[in-house]
Design a protein around this motif. Structure first.
Motif, mmCIF file in Angstrom:
data_model
loop_
_atom_site.group_PDB
_atom_site.id
_atom_site.type_symbol
_atom_site.label_atom_id
_atom_site.label_comp_id
_atom_site.label_asym_id
_atom_site.label_seq_id
_atom_site.Cartn_x
_atom_site.Cartn_y
_atom_site.Cartn_z
ATOM 1 N N ASN A 1 63.985 -29.116 -11.371
ATOM 2 C CA ASN A 1 65.167 -28.940 -10.526
ATOM 3 C C ASN A 1 66.140 -27.928 -11.143
ATOM 4 O O ASN A 1 67.304 -28.227 -11.404
ATOM 5 N N PHE A 2 65.652 -26.715 -11.375
ATOM 6 C CA PHE A 2 66.506 -25.645 -11.885
ATOM 7 C C PHE A 2 65.839 -24.308 -11.583
ATOM 8 O O PHE A 2 64.687 -24.236 -11.171
ATOM 9 N N ILE A 3 66.606 -23.238 -11.775
ATOM 10 C CA ILE A 3 66.132 -21.871 -11.578
ATOM 11 C C ILE A 3 66.093 -21.181 -12.933
ATOM 12 O O ILE A 3 67.074 -21.238 -13.683
ATOM 13 N N LEU B 1 56.312 -21.019 -18.254
ATOM 14 C CA LEU B 1 56.619 -21.384 -16.867
ATOM 15 C C LEU B 1 55.728 -22.524 -16.391
ATOM 16 O O LEU B 1 56.176 -23.425 -15.667
ATOM 17 N N LYS B 2 54.480 -22.492 -16.796
ATOM 18 C CA LYS B 2 53.558 -23.576 -16.430
ATOM 19 C C LYS B 2 54.040 -24.907 -16.982
ATOM 20 O O LYS B 2 53.862 -25.959 -16.359
ATOM 21 N N ALA B 3 54.668 -24.862 -18.147
ATOM 22 C CA ALA B 3 55.101 -26.103 -18.802
ATOM 23 C C ALA B 3 56.376 -26.668 -18.188
ATOM 24 O O ALA B 3 56.525 -27.892 -18.076
ATOM 25 N N ILE B 4 57.302 -25.787 -17.781
ATOM 26 C CA ILE B 4 58.604 -26.275 -17.308
ATOM 27 C C ILE B 4 58.715 -26.311 -15.789
ATOM 28 O O ILE B 4 59.580 -26.994 -15.254
ATOM 29 N N LYS B 5 57.873 -25.561 -15.085
ATOM 30 C CA LYS B 5 57.772 -25.608 -13.629
ATOM 31 C C LYS B 5 59.123 -25.536 -12.904
ATOM 32 O O LYS B 5 59.508 -26.446 -12.159
ATOM 33 N N PRO B 6 59.881 -24.456 -13.090
ATOM 34 C CA PRO B 6 61.152 -24.332 -12.357
ATOM 35 C C PRO B 6 60.887 -24.175 -10.858
ATOM 36 O O PRO B 6 59.815 -23.745 -10.449
ATOM 37 N N LYS B 7 61.891 -24.513 -10.045
ATOM 38 C CA LYS B 7 61.710 -24.391 -8.595
ATOM 39 C C LYS B 7 61.763 -22.934 -8.143
ATOM 40 O O LYS B 7 61.289 -22.596 -7.053
ATOM 41 N N GLU B 8 62.338 -22.074 -8.988
ATOM 42 C CA GLU B 8 62.442 -20.649 -8.660
ATOM 43 C C GLU B 8 62.601 -19.864 -9.956
ATOM 44 O O GLU B 8 63.129 -20.386 -10.940
ATOM 45 N N VAL B 9 62.149 -18.625 -9.949
ATOM 46 C CA VAL B 9 62.356 -17.723 -11.081
ATOM 47 C C VAL B 9 63.077 -16.478 -10.573
ATOM 48 O O VAL B 9 62.655 -15.860 -9.593
ATOM 49 N N MET B 10 64.174 -16.129 -11.236
ATOM 50 C CA MET B 10 64.904 -14.904 -10.934
ATOM 51 C C MET B 10 64.521 -13.858 -11.974
ATOM 52 O O MET B 10 64.779 -14.050 -13.169
ATOM 53 N N ILE B 11 63.918 -12.792 -11.518
ATOM 54 C CA ILE B 11 63.507 -11.696 -12.378
ATOM 55 C C ILE B 11 64.412 -10.505 -12.093
ATOM 56 O O ILE B 11 64.548 -10.091 -10.944
ATOM 57 N N GLY C 1 52.508 -20.732 -8.016
ATOM 58 C CA GLY C 1 53.136 -21.565 -6.998
ATOM 59 C C GLY C 1 54.640 -21.675 -7.143
ATOM 60 O O GLY C 1 55.239 -22.617 -6.616
ATOM 61 N N ILE C 2 55.247 -20.706 -7.832
ATOM 62 C CA ILE C 2 56.692 -20.727 -8.065
ATOM 63 C C ILE C 2 57.350 -19.603 -7.278
ATOM 64 O O ILE C 2 56.950 -18.447 -7.396
ATOM 65 N N ARG C 3 58.358 -19.948 -6.489
ATOM 66 C CA ARG C 3 59.084 -18.934 -5.731
ATOM 67 C C ARG C 3 59.790 -17.964 -6.676
ATOM 68 O O ARG C 3 60.308 -18.366 -7.713
ATOM 69 N N THR C 4 59.818 -16.689 -6.299
ATOM 70 C CA THR C 4 60.358 -15.667 -7.183
ATOM 71 C C THR C 4 61.346 -14.781 -6.452
ATOM 72 O O THR C 4 61.130 -14.395 -5.303
ATOM 73 N N ASN C 5 62.438 -14.467 -7.126
ATOM 74 C CA ASN C 5 63.479 -13.592 -6.602
ATOM 75 C C ASN C 5 63.575 -12.390 -7.529
ATOM 76 O O ASN C 5 63.839 -12.554 -8.727
ATOM 77 N N VAL C 6 63.352 -11.184 -7.009
ATOM 78 C CA VAL C 6 63.335 -9.984 -7.839
ATOM 79 C C VAL C 6 64.542 -9.103 -7.509
ATOM 80 O O VAL C 6 64.803 -8.805 -6.350
ATOM 81 N N ALA C 7 65.258 -8.684 -8.544
ATOM 82 C CA ALA C 7 66.364 -7.744 -8.380
ATOM 83 C C ALA C 7 66.123 -6.584 -9.333
ATOM 84 O O ALA C 7 66.150 -6.758 -10.551
ATOM 85 N N GLY C 8 65.871 -5.401 -8.776
ATOM 86 C CA GLY C 8 65.580 -4.233 -9.597
ATOM 87 C C GLY C 8 66.825 -3.468 -9.983
ATOM 88 O O GLY C 8 67.907 -3.738 -9.511
#
Length: 259
Positions: free
Chosen positions: A179-181, A211-221, A252-259
């Motif tokens: 339950n975190f990003i 990432l596999k170990a902590i399984k966040p609901k989303e990753v912001m790159i 299976g983790i949603r990803t948000n990319v900001a270049g």
């Protein structure tokens, strides 16, 4: 060296690359920076260059400033996607962080019930039960992890604790049960004679394993967007960020990319 310091408790709204229309809350001094990291890419500058002479705003001041702003925005018919705790350093360092989050939830529910609350944090203060409890109450607890390797973190983020370790952070992040990003800055460059690159295959592969170990609901790159206090840093190419994101999404983790 250009820097951005916030000289008020509540600022904005501004357009955030990752959040949308965001109203900012600064729980740190207005005349300097206070942080348990000293990131070489921080838009607020290095800690040593912006030492503060003022104290932290108290809980009542924060609540009053936020209510004034939310009431004004509501009267104007303004839309608001998120209320974001950021500002001149690490927001969870405030001794009344838990109580301020509770006040913010109360005011959000009154004025903008559909708006989310976000906290941008380096995660160093999760050992404090109040900090963890507060972060579990917000919609977007955004926690930093810029590398899987202690050596790289010490080059990029420069935590002020000699006991900092990635493995300890991972155990703290696991407590969120997804339950975190997770937020990661990718960059290359040189600082104080040392080459820095957390975009290499070794770095990215090790980071993906965490990432596999902590399984966040989303990753912001994301990568550098503004001038940095350290010279010689380079943005990670957007195409590379997209490739990293595709590997995250394969997990299976949603990803948000900001270049």
């Amino acid at each position: 060296m250009s820097t951005i310091l916030f000289n008020e408790i509540v600022f904005g709204p501004v357009h955030s690359r990752r959040m949308g229309t965001s109203l900012g809350i600064n729980l740190l001094p207005y005349d300097g920076k206070l942080c348990s990291f000293d990131c070489i890419y921080c838009e607020c500058g290095f800690n040593k260059d912006f030492r503060t002479r003022t104290g932290l705003p108290d809980r009542k001041e924060v609540k009053a400033a936020l209510e004034d702003k939310l009431s004004f925005l509501k009267s104007e018919g303004s839309t608001l996607d998120v209320i974001t705790f950021a500002g001149n350093g690490e927001p969870t360092m405030h001794p009344k962080f838990k109580e301020i989050i509770e006040d913010t939830i109360e005011l959000r529910n009154q004025y903008y019930p559909e708006t989310e609350i976000s906290v941008l944090s380096n995660g160093m203060h999760l050992k404090n039960p109040g900090v963890f409890e507060a972060l579990m109450k917000v919609e977007k607890a955004v926690l930093k992890l810029d590398s899987a390797f202690d050596e790289t973190v010490r080059l990029i983020d420069r935590p002020n604790s000699p006991d900092y370790s990635v493995s300890r952070q991972i155990e703290l992040y696991k407590k969120f049960k997804g339950n975190f990003i997770l937020q990661t800055m990718f960059l290359k460059g040189e600082f104080e004679g040392k080459f820095i690159d957390n975009t290499s295959e070794a770095e990215v592969s090790a980071w993906l394993e965490l990432l596999k170990a902590i399984k966040p609901k989303e990753v912001m790159i994301y990568t550098i967007d503004r001038e940095t206090p350290a010279e010689g840093l380079k943005k990670a190419p957007y195409e590379l960020l997209q490739k990293i994101a595709s590997r995250v999404e394969e997990l299976g983790i949603r990803t948000n990319v900001a270049g």
